[in-house]
Design a protein around this motif. Structure first.
Motif, PDB file in Angstrom:
ATOM      1  N   GLY A   1     -16.333 -61.241  -7.935  1.00 14.80           N
ATOM      2  CA  GLY A   1     -16.751 -60.143  -8.895  1.00 14.80           C
ATOM      3  C   GLY A   1     -17.180 -60.619 -10.297  1.00 14.80           C
ATOM      4  N   PHE A   2     -16.208 -61.365 -10.689  1.00 10.02           N
ATOM      5  CA  PHE A   2     -16.172 -61.968 -12.026  1.00 10.02           C
ATOM      6  C   PHE A   2     -17.178 -63.262 -12.202  1.00 10.02           C
TER       7      PHE A   2
ATOM      8  N   LYS B   1     -17.448 -53.765 -21.905  1.00  6.96           N
ATOM      9  CA  LYS B   1     -17.326 -53.641 -20.394  1.00  6.96           C
ATOM     10  C   LYS B   1     -16.136 -54.342 -19.926  1.00  6.96           C
ATOM     11  N   ALA B   2     -15.408 -53.594 -19.016  1.00  8.66           N
ATOM     12  CA  ALA B   2     -14.280 -53.950 -18.140  1.00  8.66           C
ATOM     13  C   ALA B   2     -14.748 -54.327 -16.767  1.00  8.66           C
TER      14      ALA B   2
ATOM     15  N   TYR C   1      -6.053 -57.772 -11.804  1.00  9.42           N
ATOM     16  CA  TYR C   1      -6.841 -58.382 -12.843  1.00  9.42           C
ATOM     17  C   TYR C   1      -8.002 -57.570 -13.552  1.00  9.42           C
ATOM     18  N   ALA C   2      -8.326 -58.209 -14.772  1.00 12.11           N
ATOM     19  CA  ALA C   2      -9.544 -57.293 -15.425  1.00 12.11           C
ATOM     20  C   ALA C   2     -10.024 -58.434 -16.440  1.00 12.11           C
TER      21      ALA C   2
ATOM     22  N   LEU D   1     -14.066 -62.582 -24.900  1.00 13.17           N
ATOM     23  CA  LEU D   1     -14.017 -62.353 -23.800  1.00 13.17           C
ATOM     24  C   LEU D   1     -12.557 -62.408 -23.528  1.00 13.17           C
ATOM     25  N   ALA D   2     -11.769 -61.538 -23.036  1.00 14.09           N
ATOM     26  CA  ALA D   2     -10.222 -61.617 -22.521  1.00 14.09           C
ATOM     27  C   ALA D   2     -10.271 -61.132 -21.139  1.00 14.09           C
ATOM     28  N   LEU D   3      -8.930 -61.884 -20.653  1.00 14.14           N
ATOM     29  CA  LEU D   3      -8.496 -61.544 -19.084  1.00 14.14           C
ATOM     30  C   LEU D   3      -7.279 -60.904 -19.107  1.00 14.14           C
TER      31      LEU D   3
END
Length: 203
Positions: free
Chosen positions: A48-49, A62-63, A81-82, A153-155
């Protein structure tokens, strides 16, 4: 003597309850994993990423989540995770995760982040690419890309397969909570509450 024993037993029961609360989390499973029969490696793979690199940046925050809903393989594993995409000047509004702490890594750009503890103390930091920040479980927190020209961008990693997200603005102003209750809570008038609610009404 009987009274002393009763007090001791009550104290022991209370201490045990406190210990149970402090170790609360996703329930342990009795198997290696929970999956349909005859699975292969694809069940444990999340793609999905890919959209983050294959599609243009979003116009608003957006998450993209990889929790038990989107990625069933994490069910029972106490992880999820996100990926958080921040266009220039955007914000992830104040929110909480009732079932997990959040460990955030800035992968691109910079973010202003913070949380409010149970004494109403605000703790903030400005993160650069490669920096990490932990948001304690259940506390109100936010992330803001203050740069009006660059994306970020962050994880985020979670210690639950379903950390849950409670958006404070959306919960308060896009729900059926009575306007008078909200007006009294925010020490304002019903008209102001109704104006705020218009901004969260479905378009």
């Amino acid at each position: 003597m009987a009274s002393a024993n009763l007090k001791l037993c009550s104290l022991a029961a209370f201490a045990l309850a406190i210990v149970q609360i402090t170790v609360a989390g996703d329930p342990d499973i009795l198997f290696d994993y929970i999956a349909p029969n005859n699975v292969d490696g694809s069940f444990f793979t999340f793609t999905g990423f890919r959209a983050i690199t294959e599609q243009p940046p979003p116009q608003s925050f957006k998450a993209t989540k990889a929790s038990a809903v989107e990625f069933p393989a994490v069910f029972g594993q106490s992880v999820s995770y996100a990926a958080l995409q921040f266009p220039a000047g955007s914000i992830n509004p104040p929110h909480t995760h009732p079932r997990s702490a959040e460990l955030l890594l800035v992968a691109q750009g910079a973010l202003q982040v913070g949380f409010v503890d149970t004494t109403n103390k605000l703790l903030t930091s400005t993160l650069q690419t490669g920096d990490m920040f932990v948001f304690p479980k259940g506390l109100v927190h936010f992330q803001h890309n203050a740069d009006n020209n660059q994306t970020a961008l962050a994880l985020s990693a979670f210690g639950s397969a379903n950390a849950g997200t409670v958006s404070i603005p959306n919960t308060l102003f896009n729900s059926s909570i009575d306007d008078t209750v909200l007006a009294l809570a925010f020490k304002t008038d019903v008209g102001t509450i109704q104006t705020l609610k218009k901004g969260f009404a479905p378009k």
